[in-house]
Write an enzyme that holds these catalytic residues in place. Structure first.
Site, PDB file in Angstrom:
ATOM      1  N   HIS A 167       0.810  -1.223   0.000  1.00  0.00           N
ATOM      2  CA  HIS A 167       0.000   0.000   0.000  1.00  0.00           C
ATOM      3  C   HIS A 167       0.838   1.266   0.000  1.00  0.00           C
ATOM      4  CE1 HIS A 167      -4.001  -1.842   0.788  1.00  0.00           C
ATOM      5  NE2 HIS A 167      -3.211  -2.861   1.061  1.00  0.00           N
ATOM      6  N   ASP A 375       3.320   9.557  -0.720  1.00  0.00           N
ATOM      7  CA  ASP A 375       2.140   8.778  -0.332  1.00  0.00           C
ATOM      8  C   ASP A 375       1.903   7.724  -1.402  1.00  0.00           C
ATOM      9  OD1 ASP A 375      -0.165   8.063   1.077  1.00  0.00           O
ATOM     10  OD2 ASP A 375      -0.858  10.125   1.286  1.00  0.00           O
TER      11      ASP A 375
END
Ligand code: GDG
Length: 480
Positions: A167, A375
């Site tokens: 992720h 991110d």
């Protein structure tokens, strides 16, 4: 899919955390509640739909409860001792791997005892997954806390099909090489049949590393290991668009959005940030840019207000405590310098909110600020876009998010450069409403055509899971 006669599941998710938190009600009763965070928002609907099992930790140290069912999922808790929480979770996962994989935006700590705990806990997760899986089952392992699990699980259960999804970003080769025991980590991932990443660059980094560190010969999106093929590809994660639709259609949520606007000062333009309080999210740089815009006289406290939700996260880790102090000092500085009685320039909320309140905030906002330094994806950006069926509102988005690859109609900024964040905010505030609507329309089309269901079907289709046809990519491509 579901459970076989021996209690094994044909589909098993393995993640550090179970998708629930234990809460104590006023009556002293314990119950389970869905927990916040990107991974949970992303996976709960997928497991629920497939009636599968989820292997993970409850979030409390000590003995684990017996397996239990919730929302059509069988949850199988894995125990962690208090020491393991310190060493495996807060240590190796969140103070070593997390900062290193996010381009060293904070300094990682390297400790042998943390690595030992990480390996022991990964082995426990692999055993729990092996116990939960029916013959020839599919096991989908998630994220940076469990990098060793694929190889460990393959050793225990060569019959199962193993997918792994990361992720967070996968770092460039030269950063990965700084990790002690780097080869074991790479070999751990190579135990999977399919390794999924948020972006193409991450998949390339990984494949390059197999050449450099393991002497393998990657070709296109795959590499041969011990006579098996490991595929490495990008599967950009997304959101549960239907859930957001349901909330935005709710008159109570719409009313709450109007109320928020009134309470924040009628015709003031509302800037919004929603993040876990994490140093990767660029909250400090965003606050500094906002402060400087007020100081320069480019914006005024009469016309603009910032709401920053900072959800408490990893509070026992020193770097997170220090970040909180710095953020709160900056909020104090801005409020002190530019506030009026009854009219604050920043509303800082170090709290966790319900989904309805978050969506009401998305609906109320004029400009959404998503400015991470790095991110993997960033679901907040996609949630904001999905919420704006009115096609209004602007998104200021960091180039260093995975989301920027898909949402290139946002006002893209270099989040490391305060001046560039200022530019992005001003452009968003001054944009022509028609331009904003066109941008929002494009971004909404992208998110709606690639929701969480698409992501899961795409991954599972490539992994070769029955019921998840590999044509997901083609079907969606044809639709758009
Ligand atoms: C990791 C990766 C990747 C936030 N505050 C509250 C709350 N949230 C929800 C948001 C969103 C989720 O949490 C946060 O997701 P992000 O993607 O923004 O960030 P991470 O937590 O860092 O997630 C990230 C993600 O995994 C998925 O792969 O996108 O790059 O770092 O859904 O809405 N939810 C509730 N209350 C809050 O106060 N209920």
């Amino acid at each position: 899919m579901g459970e076989d006669a021996g209690g094994g599941h044909e589909f098993v998710v393995v993640a550090n955390r179970l998708p629930v938190d234990e809460v104590t009600g006023e009556d002293g009763q314990h119950r389970w509640e869905r927990s916040p965070g990107g991974l949970v928002s992303a996976l709960q609907p997928v497991v629920r739909q497939r009636g599968g099992a989820w292997v993970g930790w409850t979030g409390s140290a000590g003995e684990a409860p017996e397996p239990f069912d919730i929302d059509g999922m069988r949850l199988r808790p894995v125990p962690l001792s208090a020491e393991e929480v310190d060493q495996y979770y807060e240590g190796q996962s969140n103070a070593t791997i997390w900062p290193l994989f996010h381009d060293l935006v904070e300094q990682p700590t390297h400790r042998r005892d943390w690595r030992r705990a990480y390996e022991a806990v990964n082995r426990r997760f692999a055993r729990a997954a092996a116990d939960a899986a029916a013959p020839d089952a599919t096991v989908w392992v998630h994220d940076y806390q469990l990098l060793l699990v694929p190889a460990m699980l393959r050793e225990l259960r060569p019959d199962v099909r193993i997918g792994f999804f990361l992720h967070i970003p996968f770092p460039p080769v030269e950063l990965f090489m700084q990790l002690p025991r780097r080869r074991e980590l790479l070999t751990g991932l190579l135990g999977a049949d399919l390794v999924g990443f948020q972006g193409a660059l991450a998949a390339q980094n990984f494949l390059r590393l197999t050449r450099l560190l393991a002497g393998l010969e990657p070709k296109d999106d795959r590499v041969e290991v011990d006579g098996r093929t490991v595929v490495a590809r990008a599967f950009p994660i997304s959101i549960d668009v239907a859930e957001v639709d349901q909330l935005t259609a709710d008159p109570a949520v719409q009313e709450r959005a109007r109320q928020l606007r009134t309470e924040l000062g009628g015709d003031r333009r509302l800037l919004l940030g929603v993040d876990r309080l994490d140093y990767t999210k660029g909250i400090e740089q965003r606050l500094e840019a906002y402060h400087d815009l007020l100081a320069d006289g480019e914006i005024s406290n009469d016309d603009v207000v910032l709401v920053q939700v900072a959800t408490p996260s990893r509070q026992r880790i020193t770097q997170y405590q220090q970040l909180r102090e710095r953020v709160e000092r900056e909020v104090g500085r801005t409020t002190g310098e530019f506030g009026d009685v009854g009219r604050a320039p920043v509303h800082y909320l170090f709290q966790s909110f319900g989904r309805a309140e978050l969506v009401a905030l998305y609906l109320a906002a004029d400009v959404m600020l998503v400015t991470p330094l790095r991110d993997g994806m960033n679901l907040v950006a996609k949630e904001f876009v999905a919420a704006r069926r009115d096609e209004q509102g602007a998104l200021v988005l960091s180039e260093f998010t995975g989301a920027a690859a898909e949402l290139d109609d946002a006002f893209l900024v270099n989040a490391h450069d305060t001046d560039d964040i200022k530019r992005g905010i001003l452009e968003a505030l001054n944009a022509d409403p028609q331009d904003l609507a066109a941008r929002m329309r494009h971004m909404r089309e992208q998110v709606r055509a690639h929701d969480i269901d698409y992501w899961a079907r795409d991954f599972l289709g490539v992994l070769g899971v029955p019921g998840a046809p590999p044509e997901a990519r083609e079907a969606a491509a044809a639709k758009s």
